[in-house]
Structure formats: structure tokens, C-alpha cells
Design an enzyme around this catalytic site. Structure first.
Site, PDB file in Angstrom:
ATOM      1  N   SER A  84       0.868  -1.176   0.000  1.00  0.00           N
ATOM      2  CA  SER A  84       0.000   0.000   0.000  1.00  0.00           C
ATOM      3  C   SER A  84       0.904   1.224   0.000  1.00  0.00           C
ATOM      4  O   SER A  84       2.113   1.087   0.199  1.00  0.00           O
ATOM      5  CB  SER A  84      -0.837  -0.015   1.296  1.00  0.00           C
ATOM      6  N   TYR A 125      -3.118  -1.127  10.083  1.00  0.00           N
ATOM      7  CA  TYR A 125      -3.033  -1.333   8.637  1.00  0.00           C
ATOM      8  C   TYR A 125      -1.672  -0.865   8.124  1.00  0.00           C
ATOM      9  O   TYR A 125      -1.001  -1.563   7.363  1.00  0.00           O
ATOM     10  CB  TYR A 125      -4.159  -0.557   7.943  1.00  0.00           C
TER      11      TYR A 125
HETATM   12  C1  GCO Z   1      -7.112   4.721   4.068  1.00  0.00           C
HETATM   13  C2  GCO Z   1      -7.239   3.775   2.885  1.00  0.00           C
HETATM   14  C3  GCO Z   1      -5.871   3.411   2.350  1.00  0.00           C
HETATM   15  C4  GCO Z   1      -5.996   2.717   1.011  1.00  0.00           C
HETATM   16  C5  GCO Z   1      -4.702   2.252   0.425  1.00  0.00           C
HETATM   17  C6  GCO Z   1      -3.788   3.343   0.041  1.00  0.00           C
HETATM   18  O1  GCO Z   1      -7.830   4.541   5.053  1.00  0.00           O
HETATM   19  O2  GCO Z   1      -6.301   5.644   3.955  1.00  0.00           O
HETATM   20  O3  GCO Z   1      -7.979   2.642   3.220  1.00  0.00           O
HETATM   21  O4  GCO Z   1      -5.229   2.628   3.278  1.00  0.00           O
HETATM   22  O5  GCO Z   1      -6.833   1.616   1.088  1.00  0.00           O
HETATM   23  O6  GCO Z   1      -4.064   1.347   1.263  1.00  0.00           O
HETATM   24  O7  GCO Z   1      -2.591   2.823  -0.449  1.00  0.00           O
END
Ligand code: GCO
Length: 255
Positions: free
Chosen positions: A146, A159
Site C-alpha cells: 500500500s 493497517y
Molecule cells: C485509508 C485507505 C488506504 C488505502 C490504500 C492506500 O484509510 O487511507 O484505506 O489505506 O486503502 O491502502 O494505499
């Protein structure tokens, strides 16, 4: 010449979280490049629907319903593929979840769930695939990172940490498996039009920020990842290892 380099005919790809969004789009890309695909998901009706759709388009599709965070289920799924004579030459570790909450309000259980699903699972599924790729002397592993593999945004710490870990897991796979003919690389999608981002898209201020902040001045479409995925799955990338390719409309490249 060029087409042969990107031709996946005769190869089989396992895609986790393949029934919708980014996974579905990249599985479609593999199939259109000639590969047989093993679609994985944890949601049976969605998996069956995606498989039926792709079969109707004439693609060779197998289904593998299992929870990527469940080590025993992953081992059993690979054993089942062995018994069906299905050799996984390409693994796309795509499945993932998002959970948005400031850290001071975040439960450890939610932290662990995101890390397990987005990072530990890539190790668990990758290990099973590598155990079979190493004796064969070849294989392709593609992990989905990501923007958050490189930068952070408030409210999405687990995440971000998991996606940062994906970058270094990819390099660790290279350190241990490249000598066995396995290429492990990652893709870093930018802000893509997926179910996971619907809440952000619906937020007018956030939507405007993404469009302003992205040099391409728009969100990305899932199918715009397929080309990079096919490249990393094909002979065209046989000397590419331990890399992360950002497909983000230039967001990371420009302040
Ligand atoms: C957030 C998004 C991001 C995207 C992606 C960007 O909450 O900012 O969900 O995480 O999904 O990963 O690269």
C-alpha cells in the site's frame, strides 16, 4: 517477442481475497494472460459467483475456500491442491482488511486482527507455497502492500504497520528464496475505487483531498493493477526481486 514475455499460458496462479475488488481484477488479468487461476476467499457465495463469472468468460478457474489467517486451513488447502494435481506457480497475497480508529481508542484485539489478516497471513500462505516452489526451482510471489508501506496516515496504524511489514516480508522472502528461483515482489496500490474505500469516497473532503493530492488527479481503478501483477507473475520479471511497485497515480512521488 513481447507477448511471450508476459504470457502466463500453462501456469497456475492462486489469488487470495479474489472474489471482488483488487483481487478479482488481478485474477482477471492473470486469466486474460493465459493462466489458470485458483480463486480464494473466505466468503463462499462471493467466491462461487466470481468463479462462475470467470468460467462463463472461458477461463480455467478453481475455487479454494479457506481462511488465510487459519494456519491449519491453509495447510489443508494446499494439500488439497496437491491431491488435485494443481501446482501453484504464482501466489498473489492480496486479501486484507482495513480498520480506522485513533490508537488511543483502539482495542488490542482489533490491532491483532488487522496484523494477522494483512501481514501474518502473507507469511503463512507464502510459506506453504514456497515449500512447493523451492523443490521445483521456480515460482512467483506477489504481496499487496500500500502507500502505507512507505507513509502513514492518522487513524489506520495497524493497517500501516502491516503494510510496512509486507514490504520487509517481501525482502525477507527474497533473502531466503531468490536463490531457489523464486521472485518475491510487492505492489503498492494508491487510492483505489474499492469497497474498502467507499466510506472515504463518500466523504466529500477526503475525496477532494485524494484528487488534489494525487498527481493523476483521480482515484485508481482496480483493473489498473492487472498489468503490474501480470508483469510480476511473468518471465518479464525473472530478474526482479524484493521490489515494491507503487501504482498510485504518482502520489508517493510528489509532495
Ligand atoms: C485509508 C485507505 C488506504 C488505502 C490504500 C492506500 O484509510 O487511507 O484505506 O489505506 O486503502 O491502502 O494505499
Amino acid at each position: 517477442m513481447a507477448n511471450k514475455l508476459f504470457d502466463l499460458t500453462g501456469r497456475t496462479a492462486l489469488v487470495t481475497g479474489a472474489s471482488r475488488g483488487l483481487g478479482r481484477a488481478m485474477a482477471q488479468g492473470f486469466a486474460e494472460a493465459g493462466a489458470a487461476v485458483v480463486l480464494n476467499d473466505v466468503h463462499a457465495p462471493r467466491l462461487a459467483a466470481a468463479a462462475a463469472e470467470m468460467r462463463a468468460a472461458g477461463h480455467q478457474v478453481h475455487e479454494a475456500l479457506f481462511d488465510i489467517t487459519d494456519e491449519a486451513a491453509v495447510a489443508a488447502a494446499f494439500k488439497n491442491l496437491d491431491q488435485r494435481g494443481i501446482e501453484i506457480e504464482i501466489l498473489l497475497n492480496n486479501a486484507g482488511i482495513q480498520f480506522r480508529r485513533p490508537m488511543v481508542e483502539l482495542d488490542t484485539a482489533d490491532w491483532r486482527r488487522v496484523i494477522e489478516t494483512n501481514l501474518t497471513s502473507a507469511f503463512i500462505v507464502g510459506r506453504e507455497a514456497a515449500k512447493r516452489m523451492i523443490p521445483r526451482g521456480h515460482g512467483k510471489i506477489i504481496n499487496i502492500g500500500s502507500l502505507m508501506s512507505a507513509i502513514a496516515r492518522a487513524t489506520i496504524a495497524p493497517y500501516t504497520v502491516a503494510k510496512g511489514g509486507i514490504k520487509m516480508l517481501t525482502q525477507s522472502m527474497t533473502a531466503e528464496w531468490a536463490a531457489h528461483g523464486i521472485q518475491a515482489n510487492a505492489i503498492g496500490p494508491g487510492y483505489m475505487l474499492t469497497d474498502m474505500n467507499q466510506a472515504l469516497l463518500a466523504d466529500a473532503a477526503f475525496n477532494a483531498w485524494v484528487i488534489r493530492r494525487t498527481p493523476a488527479r483521480r482515484w485508481g481503478k482496480p483493473e489498473e493493477l492487472a498489468g503490474t501483477a501480470v508483469f510480476l507473475a511473468s518471465s518479464a520479471s525473472d530478474y526482479v526481486n524484493g521490489q515494491i511497485i507503487y501504482v498510485d497515480g504518482g502520489m508517493l512521488a510528489v509532495l
